[in-house]
Design a protein around this motif. Structure first.
Motif, PDB file in Angstrom:
ATOM      1  N   PRO A 265       0.800  -1.228   0.000  1.00 35.48           N
ATOM      2  CA  PRO A 265       0.000   0.000   0.000  1.00 35.48           C
ATOM      3  C   PRO A 265       0.830   1.273   0.000  1.00 35.48           C
ATOM      4  O   PRO A 265       0.469   2.255  -0.641  1.00 35.48           O
ATOM      5  CB  PRO A 265      -0.830  -0.126   1.287  1.00 35.48           C
ATOM      6  N   THR A 266       1.965   1.253   0.687  1.00 33.09           N
ATOM      7  CA  THR A 266       2.800   2.459   0.754  1.00 33.09           C
ATOM      8  C   THR A 266       3.390   2.796  -0.606  1.00 33.09           C
ATOM      9  O   THR A 266       3.341   3.941  -1.072  1.00 33.09           O
ATOM     10  CB  THR A 266       3.927   2.263   1.785  1.00 33.09           C
ATOM     11  N   VAL A 267       3.958   1.786  -1.255  1.00 28.94           N
ATOM     12  CA  VAL A 267       4.538   1.998  -2.592  1.00 28.94           C
ATOM     13  C   VAL A 267       3.444   2.357  -3.590  1.00 28.94           C
ATOM     14  O   VAL A 267       3.593   3.274  -4.403  1.00 28.94           O
ATOM     15  CB  VAL A 267       5.303   0.744  -3.047  1.00 28.94           C
ATOM     16  N   GLU A 268       2.334   1.645  -3.534  1.00 33.41           N
ATOM     17  CA  GLU A 268       1.242   1.853  -4.481  1.00 33.41           C
ATOM     18  C   GLU A 268       0.676   3.257  -4.370  1.00 33.41           C
ATOM     19  O   GLU A 268       0.276   3.868  -5.363  1.00 33.41           O
ATOM     20  CB  GLU A 268       0.142   0.807  -4.229  1.00 33.41           C
ATOM     21  N   GLU A 269       0.681   3.806  -3.159  1.00 32.26           N
ATOM     22  CA  GLU A 269       0.086   5.125  -2.939  1.00 32.26           C
ATOM     23  C   GLU A 269       0.919   6.241  -3.536  1.00 32.26           C
ATOM     24  O   GLU A 269       0.383   7.264  -3.983  1.00 32.26           O
ATOM     25  CB  GLU A 269      -0.092   5.350  -1.434  1.00 32.26           C
ATOM     26  N   HIS A 270       2.225   6.049  -3.593  1.00 29.76           N
ATOM     27  CA  HIS A 270       3.106   7.148  -4.003  1.00 29.76           C
ATOM     28  C   HIS A 270       3.751   6.976  -5.378  1.00 29.76           C
ATOM     29  O   HIS A 270       4.430   7.881  -5.850  1.00 29.76           O
ATOM     30  CB  HIS A 270       4.215   7.332  -2.954  1.00 29.76           C
ATOM     31  N   ARG A 271       3.572   5.854  -6.025  1.00 31.49           N
ATOM     32  CA  ARG A 271       4.252   5.684  -7.311  1.00 31.49           C
ATOM     33  C   ARG A 271       3.526   6.419  -8.432  1.00 31.49           C
ATOM     34  O   ARG A 271       2.332   6.720  -8.352  1.00 31.49           O
ATOM     35  CB  ARG A 271       4.391   4.203  -7.656  1.00 31.49           C
ATOM     36  N   ARG A 272       4.272   6.690  -9.499  1.00 33.37           N
ATOM     37  CA  ARG A 272       3.745   7.425 -10.644  1.00 33.37           C
ATOM     38  C   ARG A 272       3.186   6.449 -11.670  1.00 33.37           C
ATOM     39  O   ARG A 272       3.790   5.432 -11.966  1.00 33.37           O
ATOM     40  CB  ARG A 272       4.845   8.272 -11.285  1.00 33.37           C
ATOM     41  N   ARG A 273       2.027   6.779 -12.208  1.00 39.68           N
ATOM     42  CA  ARG A 273       1.430   5.974 -13.269  1.00 39.68           C
ATOM     43  C   ARG A 273       1.380   6.795 -14.550  1.00 39.68           C
ATOM     44  O   ARG A 273       1.184   8.010 -14.513  1.00 39.68           O
ATOM     45  CB  ARG A 273       0.015   5.531 -12.882  1.00 39.68           C
TER      46      ARG A 273
END
Length: 343
Positions: A265-273
């Motif tokens: 969740p932490t990585v998913e919340e802040h990564r760029r798409r």
């Protein structure tokens, strides 16, 4: 290095578009495959990925000679098979088999599992009836099914079990190359890993070579040694699986990678798409220049719409069809801000 088992050069498959009732005339063509180069080494798995309609299934069928290539060459084990016909082609097909996408429609519901798995061996006259029966029992055991399954019919099995039957059928002729066309996409997520693990075990046991066609990058990463990314009939990037996931260099691959969910969740919340604009262009009339430029968030006005990029080696074993792959790698070109979404 040894000669690759399969070498495809400038492969093109065009399907004619015709009009007229009494007198038909060709008014165009669907460029399903438009200049594909591939190599597969003995014993390796090449993953071929891309979105629906990009031509990856047609590449597999052309390699198997289930569709006729329009031009280009297909060299299998040092022999050009592009124009083989008749008995020569029939003999060749003992060494090239396929696993179909849909385990429900690829098995004849009117035939028992015994007859389904035995049919290739009977067609090619490789064994007597008693030997075939023994071989079928052996194959069913190899793919994790009981020997008595041979007397049952496809509707009595689950989707995962049906796909195991299809795998057993493909193994019956002791092939060198297996084209697996989305072999797990129709299966439940809980069953996919079992089938993928089975394919890996069979590859090691029988020295198989796979062309693994899929749109699922997570599945391809699990099973592939190398990966080729396809877009609108052409290959845009090839690399080892590890290198591709660590540092994708083509904008299309970057967009595909950014769409893979990460179970953190932490990585998913802040990564760029990267969100691609527009739809996949028509293969009847592909755009000029780089075919991806109409949707590319990194496009540059000076070359992308006019000059077709070559598939060139950027790093050892890593080839990319992009004019600005080095600049994207080094961060000297940024994606359009409107195309990048922060988590």
């Amino acid at each position: 290095m040894s000669e690759p088992l399969l070498e495809v050069k400038d492969l093109r498959v065009y399907f004619p578009i015709k009009e007229g009732i009494v007198v038909e005339r060709q008014v165009g063509a669907v460029r399903a495959v438009d200049g594909v180069d591939l190599e597969i080494e003995r014993g390796e798995t090449l993953g071929l990925v891309g979105e629906s309609g990009c031509g990856k299934t047609t590449v597999g069928r052309a390699i198997l000679r289930l569709v006729e290539p329009t031009s280009g060459s297909i060299v299998f084990d040092g022999r050009d098979i592009t124009h083989l016909k008749g008995e020569e082609l029939r003999v060749l097909r003992r060494r090239m088999q396929t696993i179909f996408q849909d385990p429900f429609s690829s098995l004849d519901p009117r035939q028992s599992v015994q007859r389904i798995v035995a049919e290739p061996m009977r067609v090619h006259g490789l064994a007597s009836r008693g030997e075939v029966d023994d071989r079928v029992r052996e194959l069913l055991n190899t793919v994790g099914l009981p020997a008595e399954a041979g007397g049952r019919y496809p509707h009595e099995f689950s989707g995962g079990q049906r796909q195991r039957i299809g795998i057993a059928r493909a193994l019956g002729l002791n092939p060198d190359l297996i084209v697996a066309d989305e072999p797990v996409s129709a299966l439940d997520v809980s069953i996919r890993a079992q089938v993928l693990n089975l394919l890996e075990e069979l590859q090691e046991r029988f020295s198989l070579t796979y062309l693994f066609v899929s749109h699922d990058l997570a599945v391809v990463r699990h099973i592939s040694d190398r990966i080729a990314v396809m877009y609108l009939g052409t290959i845009v990037e090839t690399s080892s699986a590890d290198a591709l996931y660590e540092q994708p260099l083509h904008p299309y691959t970057l967009a595909l990678m950014s769409a893979i969910p990460i179970p953190d969740p932490t990585v998913e919340e802040h990564r760029r798409r990267i969100l691609l604009s527009g739809d996949l262009p028509s293969p009847v009339n592909p755009p000029p220049g780089c075919r991806f430029h109409t949707r590319c968030p990194f496009r540059q006005p000076d070359r992308c719409a006019d000059e077709t990029p070559a598939l060139r080696e950027i790093e050892a074993g890593h080839r990319v069809a992009c004019h600005y792959a080095e600049q994207i790698r080094d961060g000297r070109i940024r994606a359009d801000a409107e195309a990048v979404v922060e988590g």
